[in-house]
Design an enzyme around this catalytic site. Sequence first.
Site, PDB file in Angstrom:
ATOM      1  N   PHE A  36       0.813  -1.226   0.000  1.00  0.00           N
ATOM      2  CA  PHE A  36       0.000   0.000   0.000  1.00  0.00           C
ATOM      3  C   PHE A  36       0.845   1.275   0.000  1.00  0.00           C
ATOM      4  CE2 PHE A  36      -2.218  -3.383   2.343  1.00  0.00           C
ATOM      5  CZ  PHE A  36      -3.153  -3.698   1.359  1.00  0.00           C
ATOM      6  N   ARG A  37       2.025   1.176  -0.559  1.00  0.00           N
ATOM      7  CA  ARG A  37       2.929   2.335  -0.659  1.00  0.00           C
ATOM      8  C   ARG A  37       3.345   2.878   0.702  1.00  0.00           C
ATOM      9  NH1 ARG A  37       4.396   2.031  -5.685  1.00  0.00           N
ATOM     10  NH2 ARG A  37       2.697   1.415  -7.019  1.00  0.00           N
TER      11      ARG A  37
END
Length: 210
Positions: A186-187
Amino acid sequence: MSLNDLSKLTASMGFAERNDPFGLFGDWLKDAEKSEPNDPNAMALATADEEGLPNVRMVLLKGFDDRGFVFYTNYESQKGQEILGTMKAALCFHWKSLRRQVRVRGLVEEVTKQEADIYFASRPRDSRIGAWASQQSRPLESRFALETAVALNTAKYAIGEVPRPSYWSGFRIKPLSIEFWHDRPFRLHDRVVFRRKDPSGEWSKARLYP
Ligand SMILES: Cc1cc2nc3c(=O)[nH]c(=O)nc-3n(C[C@H](O)[C@H](O)[C@H](O)COP(=O)(O)O)c2cc1C
């Protein structure tokens, strides 16, 4: 985000607990040597010209220890001139197979003549001839002109060793900061930066928001 994802995200990656940036870099480079299809030692080298306009290109890391990161080049090239003008540079490694990045910023010193001689002598003979034949970064009239320069230098150095050109040597980037980045879901990546005020100073460590 599921609980499973969350626990993956919060699980320690290990590297963030390390306090030895050179050791950690060495471990990541070894990992890259096993997993990268080619040139695990390739790094982007950033410099700036007289106007402060940035410039970036790939070079190969040819030496690394607690003093810093060494690469070799033609001192009369654009990068050579830009480094000699500022004695500062930055590096960026990206190992796609590992989803890892390392960024380095620092001061630059010339390697000793002896260090450069040893490395130059270890290169294949044709690469040593090439160092004489290439006026790196300057305009080249034609491929034929380069091949002619190679042929002339091959004849000139047909007997005996090929000496190192005085303009061909190494630079050592002595880091003032080294940042380690590892991809996370999710970065929400992990970033840890080591900083010091001068190349002989003590490191301080911080985590950064991704
Ligand atoms: C993977 C890779 C590795 C390279 N390694 C070097 C190197 O170690 N030294 C070098 O002078 N040029 C190297 N080059 C070529 C440079 O990227 C660049 O084209 C050349 O040095 C001229 O740069 P300059 O005009 O900014 O000085 C490499 C290029 C690639 C793609």
